[in-house]
Design a protein around this motif. Structure first.
Motif, PDB file in Angstrom:
ATOM      1  N   ALA A   1      18.465 -44.694  -5.399  1.00  0.00           N
ATOM      2  CA  ALA A   1      19.092 -45.824  -4.697  1.00  0.00           C
ATOM      3  C   ALA A   1      18.036 -46.729  -4.070  1.00  0.00           C
ATOM      4  CB  ALA A   1      20.055 -45.305  -3.626  1.00  0.00           C
ATOM      5  N   ILE A   2      16.940 -46.133  -3.592  1.00  0.00           N
ATOM      6  CA  ILE A   2      15.861 -46.937  -3.003  1.00  0.00           C
ATOM      7  C   ILE A   2      15.245 -47.843  -4.069  1.00  0.00           C
ATOM      8  CG2 ILE A   2      13.502 -46.793  -2.090  1.00  0.00           C
ATOM      9  CD1 ILE A   2      14.464 -44.421  -0.354  1.00  0.00           C
ATOM     10  N   ILE A   3      15.024 -47.294  -5.250  1.00  0.00           N
ATOM     11  CA  ILE A   3      14.438 -48.109  -6.321  1.00  0.00           C
ATOM     12  C   ILE A   3      15.392 -49.242  -6.708  1.00  0.00           C
ATOM     13  CG2 ILE A   3      13.746 -48.075  -8.757  1.00  0.00           C
ATOM     14  CD1 ILE A   3      12.542 -45.279  -8.206  1.00  0.00           C
ATOM     15  N   HIS A   4      16.684 -48.942  -6.826  1.00  0.00           N
ATOM     16  CA  HIS A   4      17.648 -49.995  -7.158  1.00  0.00           C
ATOM     17  C   HIS A   4      17.688 -51.078  -6.080  1.00  0.00           C
ATOM     18  CE1 HIS A   4      18.918 -48.152 -10.791  1.00  0.00           C
ATOM     19  NE2 HIS A   4      19.557 -47.137 -10.240  1.00  0.00           N
ATOM     20  N   LEU A   5      17.576 -50.649  -4.823  1.00  0.00           N
ATOM     21  CA  LEU A   5      17.589 -51.620  -3.729  1.00  0.00           C
ATOM     22  C   LEU A   5      16.417 -52.594  -3.858  1.00  0.00           C
ATOM     23  CD1 LEU A   5      18.407 -52.783  -0.954  1.00  0.00           C
ATOM     24  CD2 LEU A   5      17.117 -50.919   0.113  1.00  0.00           C
ATOM     25  N   PHE A   6      15.222 -52.046  -4.125  1.00  0.00           N
ATOM     26  CA  PHE A   6      14.055 -52.926  -4.270  1.00  0.00           C
ATOM     27  C   PHE A   6      14.217 -53.858  -5.477  1.00  0.00           C
ATOM     28  CE2 PHE A   6      12.032 -50.175  -1.193  1.00  0.00           C
ATOM     29  CZ  PHE A   6      11.245 -51.063  -0.489  1.00  0.00           C
ATOM     30  N   ASP A   7      14.857 -53.352  -6.500  1.00  0.00           N
ATOM     31  CA  ASP A   7      15.120 -54.198  -7.665  1.00  0.00           C
ATOM     32  C   ASP A   7      16.026 -55.361  -7.272  1.00  0.00           C
ATOM     33  OD1 ASP A   7      14.865 -54.906 -10.331  1.00  0.00           O
ATOM     34  OD2 ASP A   7      16.619 -53.739 -10.947  1.00  0.00           O
ATOM     35  N   ARG A   8      17.034 -55.059  -6.459  1.00  0.00           N
ATOM     36  CA  ARG A   8      17.934 -56.123  -5.996  1.00  0.00           C
ATOM     37  C   ARG A   8      17.214 -57.127  -5.114  1.00  0.00           C
ATOM     38  NH1 ARG A   8      21.664 -53.215  -2.659  1.00  0.00           N
ATOM     39  NH2 ARG A   8      22.432 -55.257  -2.063  1.00  0.00           N
ATOM     40  N   MET A   9      16.223 -56.662  -4.368  1.00  0.00           N
ATOM     41  CA  MET A   9      15.471 -57.572  -3.497  1.00  0.00           C
ATOM     42  C   MET A   9      14.549 -58.497  -4.290  1.00  0.00           C
ATOM     43  SD  MET A   9      14.183 -55.524  -0.187  1.00  0.00           S
ATOM     44  CE  MET A   9      14.551 -53.824  -0.125  1.00  0.00           C
ATOM     45  N   GLY A  10      14.414 -58.231  -5.582  1.00  0.00           N
ATOM     46  CA  GLY A  10      13.628 -59.142  -6.408  1.00  0.00           C
ATOM     47  C   GLY A  10      12.236 -58.649  -6.767  1.00  0.00           C
ATOM     48  N   VAL A  11      11.939 -57.364  -6.522  1.00  0.00           N
ATOM     49  CA  VAL A  11      10.636 -56.841  -6.932  1.00  0.00           C
ATOM     50  C   VAL A  11      10.511 -56.945  -8.457  1.00  0.00           C
ATOM     51  CG1 VAL A  11       9.259 -54.733  -7.156  1.00  0.00           C
ATOM     52  CG2 VAL A  11      10.379 -55.265  -4.989  1.00  0.00           C
ATOM     53  N   PRO A  12       9.438 -57.567  -8.949  1.00  0.00           N
ATOM     54  CA  PRO A  12       9.299 -57.700 -10.413  1.00  0.00           C
ATOM     55  C   PRO A  12       8.846 -56.394 -11.061  1.00  0.00           C
ATOM     56  CG  PRO A  12       7.443 -58.749  -9.304  1.00  0.00           C
ATOM     57  CD  PRO A  12       8.355 -58.235  -8.229  1.00  0.00           C
ATOM     58  N   PHE A  13       9.724 -55.408 -11.031  1.00  0.00           N
ATOM     59  CA  PHE A  13       9.431 -54.128 -11.690  1.00  0.00           C
ATOM     60  C   PHE A  13       9.236 -54.359 -13.190  1.00  0.00           C
ATOM     61  CE2 PHE A  13      11.824 -52.024  -8.097  1.00  0.00           C
ATOM     62  CZ  PHE A  13      10.793 -51.200  -7.687  1.00  0.00           C
ATOM     63  N   SER A  14       8.322 -53.627 -13.781  1.00  0.00           N
ATOM     64  CA  SER A  14       8.149 -53.696 -15.230  1.00  0.00           C
ATOM     65  C   SER A  14       9.434 -53.214 -15.906  1.00  0.00           C
ATOM     66  CB  SER A  14       6.964 -52.836 -15.652  1.00  0.00           C
ATOM     67  OG  SER A  14       5.780 -53.402 -15.133  1.00  0.00           O
ATOM     68  N   ARG A  15       9.744 -53.818 -17.058  1.00  0.00           N
ATOM     69  CA  ARG A  15      11.048 -53.580 -17.663  1.00  0.00           C
ATOM     70  C   ARG A  15      10.933 -53.122 -19.112  1.00  0.00           C
ATOM     71  NH1 ARG A  15      13.644 -55.756 -13.176  1.00  0.00           N
ATOM     72  NH2 ARG A  15      15.597 -54.873 -13.848  1.00  0.00           N
ATOM     73  N   THR A  16      12.021 -52.556 -19.572  1.00  0.00           N
ATOM     74  CA  THR A  16      12.092 -52.128 -20.969  1.00  0.00           C
ATOM     75  C   THR A  16      12.544 -53.307 -21.826  1.00  0.00           C
ATOM     76  OG1 THR A  16      14.407 -51.551 -20.794  1.00  0.00           O
ATOM     77  CG2 THR A  16      12.823 -49.831 -20.223  1.00  0.00           C
ATOM     78  N   LYS A  17      12.627 -53.079 -23.137  1.00  0.00           N
ATOM     79  CA  LYS A  17      13.080 -54.146 -24.040  1.00  0.00           C
ATOM     80  C   LYS A  17      14.507 -54.585 -23.724  1.00  0.00           C
ATOM     81  CE  LYS A  17       9.996 -53.894 -27.891  1.00  0.00           C
ATOM     82  NZ  LYS A  17       9.394 -52.558 -28.112  1.00  0.00           N
ATOM     83  N   GLU A  18      15.300 -53.629 -23.219  1.00  0.00           N
ATOM     84  CA  GLU A  18      16.692 -53.957 -22.894  1.00  0.00           C
ATOM     85  C   GLU A  18      16.783 -54.718 -21.566  1.00  0.00           C
ATOM     86  OE1 GLU A  18      19.329 -50.528 -23.398  1.00  0.00           O
ATOM     87  OE2 GLU A  18      20.826 -51.527 -22.148  1.00  0.00           O
ATOM     88  N   GLY A  19      15.635 -54.845 -20.867  1.00  0.00           N
ATOM     89  CA  GLY A  19      15.645 -55.549 -19.586  1.00  0.00           C
ATOM     90  C   GLY A  19      15.942 -54.645 -18.404  1.00  0.00           C
TER      91      GLY A  19
END
Lengths: 267, 598
Positions: free
Chosen positions: B94-112
């Motif tokens: 949940a912490i990782i998802h929260l940071f993703d929602r805050m706009g952290v440019p996490f590296s992504r897979t081909k599916e995004g």
């Protein structure tokens, strides 16, 4: 040897001097006059400007034999990621942690290094400046995503790799001030400058951040707004993190223009 | 500022833990005073490179928070109390998802979707990352959210203020703190219903480490000297791969090994050939040889000891204290995409391009598993005082796994915020404000400042600090011997004597760094004793604490938390049982196939 072909391996100083001279522009406090002290520091390989300053701090004696107060400067991470240790070194604005003495001597061809505080910010003392205006800019342009809350609301939006990589480039801005120091237009409060504009681009590109893009664009339409850019392109050349600042200005300017022309239709 | 029932919570430190707490408290509608020696965006959290762990299990590997919990407890050699570790691992996705929602440019897979990489001490892809500057990106996300609350008037920042001491009432209850303005040297009291310490680690005690210059441990040491317990101080992580420098040791992230980096030395001792001209069969990949399952991704304490030993035995490159960390077998484009930022650091400070030339690295002091003693709700033994992040001792036991630090900072920040709100809701304020405890503490701190300013002796504080760093690095890092630990404590006592004869050498008190640095130095000396004597007492080897005289883990006598309490002569040590209710301690052996008990 295969690794010695040009760019892969570091250029070495062929005739290193025994000592280097360091000229530091100093100031006792915000209101006092600037003056210069010169120090001599034994040369060693792989010194950076911070190591030189640390040596001087420990032995604050000038070349003309005076014991003086240790120079004051800001430093923290020493890995060029916190953005605090920016100075003007041999006339160029840069981070003092990643300014290597060997490179500076190679470039200048003599054994003197000059250190000055940045000129576009209040000079607190010696090499220390106050960059509060840069953080105020971030408030002004709403450089954040408006969350409903920090509780668990599930996964974030999916995003193409390309968008992520473009955003990542802007998100590396460490608020160091190099771009503002080098910008001929920026002079305190007349122009918000490339740093904040790049952050507008960063958040306007995010699927959630985009929902508040108009707040950010309007912040850039004030008197100190994006229209003040004189297109000298100095910012992109001095940015230590390699942000595509001119691209941010170009793309944001286009957004601002469209918003200025047609934004009222959506109200 | 109008907040619910006028509650005020002070947070010391604006790194990941402090900002996480500030965000939660402001969101709950309460007032926050946030103190930091540097602008919070410049905190040491920015240096974390590799990523943040969470068993989101997107790679079809059957990962789960329980496996994360097991890896963490096992990686920490069973010294961590298991309750908080379990809660942290459960909260991680949940912490990782929260940071993703805050706009952290996490590296992504081909599916995004979020991409995950492998890190040390696990067999799963569990580490979310944003390029190779994840700490910077996570810190900025929280910095942005807190700035949003600041612009709404819910958070007041005091940047350029250094905490000097707690304000304690007659019942040893924390009622706020005293801090110093680093430009004017003005002292000011910050009354608060609760104080959260989130000041990070004490790496500067070793002089050169991977830590930032603000990581002195000074504020936590001040709390310790006022009665806060300090736990497991002797557990100091020495990171296997750092780049030696004149001013600091720069970290080479574990992600370099996570993405396939291989550690090796030439088989022939003192081989002077360039690394690329040494054929593969003449290279000794000693980690892969000894630990076939984990290979280069054994936990940090093990990798560090192996590298240290290889060099001690004369196998280091050119006989020196360095080994190769080699990425050159991976395509340059892939390296730039996944590890660009850290490779740039190496190129910038060493000059060679690690995409084409193997890096030269050596272990460096990196992280303190020990810290303020806290309970499972992040509360210290002083009512009203809490701790979060690297400055508290919970979670990591005897050794921290890579990419668990960012997670523990956020977890600690969130939990401490909730605890502080709960505590502050029941605080009675009216009587304490009258009895002059604030003025008294302020005067006490002013007296210390005045003494330092007026002192005219023959000692230079930077030289004392250098000597402290040198002896701590020699004797209180990878390999520890009791006679040398004793000698180290004697040396620290000598340095404390000499401290009283120092002259600050700066006649201009405006924005002077000499006075705050002198105060930090004293606090570092006090904390150095806790660390050294804790190590001297613990006659076993566990995680990062290794004594050749006592090479084995000894659960019967030492499956215990070290607790140090201040006294005027020496720290007083006691030992507490560890909560092992979730996972039974088992031998720690990474040379076998799996970390799981079969």
């Amino acid at each position: 040897m295969s690794e010695s072909n040009g760019h892969l391996q570091k250029k070495m100083l062929s005739n290193p001097p025994e000592t280097i001279k360091v000229r530091i522009k100093r100031r006792e406090n915000l209101k006092s006059d600037q003056y210069t002290d010169t120090f001599e520091v034994p040369y060693r390989r792989n010194l950076n400007v911070i190591s030189v300053l640390m040596h001087i701090r420990k032995n604050p004696n000038t070349t003309d034999g005076r014991d003086v107060t240790p120079p004051v400067w800001d430093m923290n991470c020493l890995e060029q990621v916190c953005g605090i240790c920016t100075m003007v070194i041999n006339g160029h604005v840069m981070q003092s942690c990643s300014a290597l003495v060997d490179d500076l001597l190679l470039e200048s061809g003599d054994n003197t290094i000059s250190l000055e505080p940045m000129s576009k910010f209040p000079n607190v003392r010696d090499l220390k400046v106050d960059r509060t205006p840069m953080f105020d800019h971030l408030k002004k342009v709403h450089a954040w995503v408006e969350l409903d809350g920090s509780h668990d609301l599930g996964a974030g939006p999916a995003m193409p790799q390309e968008t992520q990589q473009e955003r990542y480039a802007y998100s590396r801005c460490m608020t160091c001030g190099c771009c503002l120091e080098a910008c001929p237009q920026y002079d305190g409060d007349n122009y918000i400058g490339p740093q904040a504009i790049a952050q507008v681009r960063l958040f306007n590109m995010h699927p959630t951040g985009e929902m508040n893009r108009e707040d950010r664009l309007e912040a850039l339409m004030d008197d100190d707004g994006i229209a003040n850019c004189g297109n000298s392109q100095n910012c992109v050349q001095v940015c230590p993190m390699g942000l595509p600042l001119t691209r941010a200005i170009y793309e944001t300017n286009r957004e601002v223009t469209v918003h200025g022309l047609f934004g009222w239709l959506r109200k | 500022m109008a907040s619910k029932n006028g509650m005020k919570i002070a947070i010391v430190g604006g790194g990941l833990a402090g900002l996480a707490a500030a965000m939660k408290i402001a969101e709950a509608g309460h007032d926050v005073d946030l103190l930091s020696v540097v602008p919070v965006k410049r905190s040491h959290s920015v240096c974390a490179q590799g990523g943040i762990n969470g068993a989101v299990n997107t790679k079809g590997e059957g990962d789960s928070p329980y496996k994360h919990f097991d890896d963490t407890v096992y990686g920490g050699d069973f010294l961590a109390n298991q309750g908080p570790v379990k809660r942290m691992c459960d909260m991680a996705p949940a912490i990782i998802h929260l940071f993703d929602r805050m706009g952290v440019p996490f590296s992504r897979t081909k599916e995004g979707l979020l991409d995950f990489r492998r890190f040390g001490g696990t067999l799963h892809h569990r580490t979310a990352f944003a390029g190779a500057s994840t700490g910077q990106q996570l810190l900025y996300a929280l910095d942005e959210q807190v700035r949003r609350f600041e612009s709404e008037g819910k958070v007041e920042k005091f940047e350029g203020w250094e905490m000097l001491s707690l304000v304690l009432d007659d019942h040893q209850v924390c009622r706020g703190l005293v801090a110093m303005n680093l430009q004017t040297l003005e002292l000011k009291t910050f009354p608060a219903d609760a104080v959260i310490m989130a000041t990070g680690g004490p790496g500067l005690i070793w002089g050169k480490s991977t830590n930032s210059q603000v990581c002195t441990g000074s504020a936590v040491s001040a709390c310790y000297q006022q009665g806060a317990r300090y736990a497991n101080g002797e557990f100091i992580q020495v990171h296997p791969t750092s780049i030696p420098g004149e001013d600091k040791l720069r970290l080479m992230s574990e992600s370099a090994r996570g993405e396939g980096g291989r550690v090796w030395v030439p088989k022939k001792q003192g081989d002077t050939r360039s690394p690329q001209s040494i054929p593969v069969e003449e290279r000794w990949y000693f980690l892969e040889e000894k630990y076939p399952a984990y290979g280069n991704l054994v936990p940090r304490d093990i990798a560090t000891r192996e590298i240290f030993q290889v060099c001690l035995d004369g196998h280091g490159i050119g006989g020196d204290n360095q080994v190769y960390l080699d990425l050159t077998h991976i395509p340059a484009e892939e390296l730039t995409r996944k590890l660009g930022a850290i490779l740039e650091i190496y190129e910038m400070f060493v000059g060679d391009d690690p995409r084409y030339v193997p890096m030269k690295i050596f272990p460096g002091v990196h992280y303190s598993m020990g810290g303020m003693w806290v309970d499972s709700d992040q509360r210290t033994n002083i009512p009203g005082l809490l701790g979060a992040g690297e400055c508290d001792y919970s979670i990591h036991g005897a050794n921290r796994l890579g990419a668990n630090s960012l997670l523990s900072c956020v977890y600690g920040g969130f939990v401490s915020a909730a605890s502080a709100i709960e505590y502050a809701g029941g605080v009675e304020r009216s009587t304490t404000e009258k009895n002059g405890i604030y003025d008294a503490e302020l005067k006490k701190q002013q007296v210390i400042n005045d003494r330092i300013i007026k002192n005219e002796g023959d000692e230079n504080q930077y030289k004392i600090h250098e000597e402290l760093g040198k002896i701590m690095t020699e004797n209180v890092t990878v390999v520890r011997y009791n006679d040398r630990l004793k000698a180290t404590d004697d040396k620290i006592l000598e340095l404390k004597e000499r401290f009283h004869r120092l002259s600050i050498n700066d006649s201009n008190l405006w924005a002077t760094q000499a006075v705050p640095q002198a105060r930090q130095l004293w606090n570092m000396l006090e904390l150095a004793r806790v660390i050294t004597l804790g190590a001297l007492n613990r006659d076993e080897s566990r995680g990062a604490h290794y004594k050749p005289e006592f090479p084995d883990r000894n659960d019967e006598e030492w499956l215990k938390t070290t607790v140090a309490e201040f006294s005027d002569e020496s720290p007083v040590f006691s030992y507490e049982d560890v909560d092992i209710s979730g996972i039974e301690p088992r031998a720690r052996d990474y040379s076998k196939g799996s970390s799981k008990k079969e």
